[in-house]
Design a protein around this motif. Structure first.
Motif: not given
Length: 406
Positions: A166-175, A208-210
């Motif tokens: 599978v593709y790796k899940k996107p890694k998201i940073a939020i501030f 969304l799967g992140c």
């Protein structure tokens, strides 16, 4: 110069590249995007088997009394051969014995002292599930780029597949940034507000799967925002809210500039959310959203979701629409293309009345939104509109026209 929605999405898809791959066990595959094509390795059913609890019989014995001297259960490796004048009792899922031409359900046979009396007009292969009639060995089961849902697990398990690529899940940073903002676990004073944007972004990115890092809230200063940026640069995408307009305390873009921020666009012909900005710092994508909660949330749905879908490797990476009708009349203020939240009940769309960019209450009751063309002044009751859902994913493999033109 501000870009159109279509131009903004082109920048997004041009610069948002799917991630690398990894191998996961079947038990952890749910929600991942396949990075390989899955082929059937076995027929399903693997052998001819009974679809009913009943009797394995020959066609020519229809209407006759036959003897029953054997029973086959599901899972039995029986070598019994059916002969003329006999029936073999068989359970659902059991392997069809050699010589069997059809199955007579138990309720259709009359039990007698010597065995059973069969009904007339028996039909060949009746109640027999043939080998490979469901899945044939060598056929494509799942395509590269498909998102794995629960019933895909059914197919994978049926083939004895224990691990998939599978593709790796996107890694998201939020501030967020803003001196007036406090986190929901802090106390606020009369001149302060709770930060609602980052919890909202965090929750939607999870949906969304992140994989999401929730960094918090920066003060309105260059140095503080830089600290938050530095801690987020190991992510695939940084999403911020606030500080991207032209006010005296709007330092976000300047702070990112210290890290070599390459901006693809910094204004969109849209309302609310014109100052939405998209760019890149080295390998990390950056989406700066406005601070007003409704503007931020709606622009997240349109632009952040598009970035995430592209990063995820999902073949259906384009936002799609559902065509419905207006539940009532809606007056539109022109000037720029407008995002209007509302509710879709499966039959029609009801726009939220009297909303503004700083509100949050429309988000709680809306499950979709529409994008209205800048020269559209009115959407009449029962007129056709294209809605974009926010409570479930409805995506396309091809680019879709999202705009309602009146």
């Amino acid at each position: 110069m501000a870009v159109t929605i279509e131009e903004a999405l082109k920048y997004i898809y041009k610069n948002s590249i799917q991630k690398g791959v990894k191998i996961v066990p079947l038990e952890q595959a749910l929600g991942h995007i396949l990075a390989e094509e899955i082929m059937a390795m076995h027929n399903l059913p693997p052998y001819d088997n009974s679809a009913m609890d009943g009797y394995a019989v020959k066609i020519e014995d229809g209407g006759r009394e036959v003897r029953v001297n054997h029973t086959i259960f599901a899972g039995d490796n029986s070598s019994e051969e059916l002969k003329d004048g006999f029936a073999i009792k068989i359970m659902t899922g059991a392997k069809i014995p050699q010589g069997c031409e059809c199955i007579v359900p138990i309720e259709d046979a009359l039990v007698c002292e010597g065995g059973v009396i069969l009904p007339n007009n028996l039909k060949k292969s009746r109640h027999i599930r043939l080998s490979g009639e469901d899945i044939k060995c060598g056929t494509v089961l799942l395509h590269k780029g498909q998102r794995i849902y629960a019933h895909h697990i059914t197919i994978l398990a049926s083939q004895g597949i224990s691990h998939i690529k599978v593709y790796k899940k996107p890694k998201i940073a939020i501030f967020a940034s803003g001196n007036e903002l406090k986190m929901h676990y802090e106390s606020v004073e009369s001149h302060q507000l709770y930060n609602t944007n980052t919890p909202t972004f965090f929750a939607r990115a999870i949906e969304l799967g992140c994989e999401v890092d929730f960094i918090g809230t920066a003060c309105d200063s260059l140095e503080d925002i830089k600290k938050y940026i530095k801690s987020a640069l190991d992510s695939d995408l940084i999403i911020t809210s606030g500080g991207v307009s032209v006010g005296d305390a709007d330092f976000t873009k300047e702070a990112f500039g210290a890290f070599g921020y390459e901006i693809f666009f910094d204004k969109i012909e849209i309302k609310p959310g014109k100052p939405t900005t998209f760019g890149r710092v080295k390998e990390t994508l950056v989406l700066n959203l406005p601070g007003n909660p409704l503007a931020a949330a709606l622009n997240f749905e349109l632009f952040a979701q598009s970035i995430i879908l592209a990063l995820s490797g999902d073949e259906a990476k384009y936002i799609n629409t559902i065509e419905t009708k207006m539940a009532n009349e809606c007056i539109v203020k022109g000037g720029r293309r407008t995002l209007i939240p509302g509710s879709f009940d499966g039959t029609s769309f009801t726009p939220y009345e009297n909303f503004s960019p700083g509100m949050i209450s429309p988000l709680a009751v809306s499950n979709s939104y529409i994008i209205v063309e800048d020269n559209c002044e009115i959407l009449k009751k029962d007129s056709s509109v294209k809605i974009i859902p926010t409570r479930f994913s409805f995506n396309s493999k091809e680019v879709v026209d999202l705009i309602n033109r009146g």
